[in-house]
Design an enzyme around this catalytic site. Structure first.
Site, PDB file in Angstrom:
ATOM      1  N   ARG A 181       0.834  -1.204   0.000  1.00  0.00           N
ATOM      2  CA  ARG A 181       0.000   0.000   0.000  1.00  0.00           C
ATOM      3  C   ARG A 181       0.870   1.257   0.000  1.00  0.00           C
ATOM      4  NH1 ARG A 181      -5.208  -1.705   0.725  1.00  0.00           N
ATOM      5  NH2 ARG A 181      -5.380  -3.721   1.773  1.00  0.00           N
ATOM      6  N   HIS A 236       7.377   1.307 -10.982  1.00  0.00           N
ATOM      7  CA  HIS A 236       6.247   0.797 -10.202  1.00  0.00           C
ATOM      8  C   HIS A 236       4.950   1.176 -10.882  1.00  0.00           C
ATOM      9  CE1 HIS A 236       7.639   4.708  -8.725  1.00  0.00           C
ATOM     10  NE2 HIS A 236       6.358   5.022  -8.551  1.00  0.00           N
ATOM     11  N   HIS A 266       1.146   2.144 -10.193  1.00  0.00           N
ATOM     12  CA  HIS A 266       0.178   2.554  -9.184  1.00  0.00           C
ATOM     13  C   HIS A 266      -1.145   1.880  -9.551  1.00  0.00           C
ATOM     14  CE1 HIS A 266       2.363   6.189  -7.552  1.00  0.00           C
ATOM     15  NE2 HIS A 266       2.969   6.082  -8.713  1.00  0.00           N
TER      16      HIS A 266
END
Ligand code: 5GP
Length: 114
Positions: free
Chosen positions: A29, A100, A102
């Site tokens: 998270r 990364h 999201h």
């Protein structure tokens, strides 16, 4: 200590709320969530930006999207819909230089994103 923040999360040097892991991918998270569900999905292999992607990374990057699909299902946002974003370099809003995805869900998103 590694200079890459996300490598420190992979090695558990710094804590994170990890919700998904396999041999190639880790997901946790976001510390500053922009939606009720905001998960970062990262390759365990360090690649700094999309600009650094090579042909041999194609399967690995596909695995990030497969993880996104699985997490969206598990977290209950698959049916309503969600957004997947990968920022590149400062102009694209990238602040952590370890690629990364999201995964954002749980609210309505507009387009264009602004
Ligand atoms: P970027 O701006 O590079 O696309 O996204 C980086 C994301 O990493 C941001 O959304 C930011 O909130 C998140 N982030 C930065 N530091 C940490 C941290 O230590 N832990 C977690 N879980 N997320 C972080």
């Amino acid at each position: 200590m590694s200079e890459d923040l996300f490598l420190k999360i992979i090695s558990r040097e710094i804590p994170a709320d990890i919700i998904y892991e396999n041999n190639d991918v880790l997901a946790f998270r976001d510390i500053n969530p922009q939606a009720p569900l905001h998960v970062l999905i990262i390759p365990k292999l360090r690649v700094r930006t999309i600009n650094d992607m090579q042909t041999q990374h194609a399967e690995l990057f596909g695995k990030l999207f497969l993880a996104a699909r699985e997490i969206a299902l598990e977290q209950g946002v698959a049916e309503d819909g969600y957004r997947v974003v990968m920022n590149c370099n400062e102009g694209g809003g990238q602040t952590v230089f370890h690629v990364h995805l999201h995964l954002l869900g749980g609210r309505q998103f507009g387009w264009p994103p602004g």
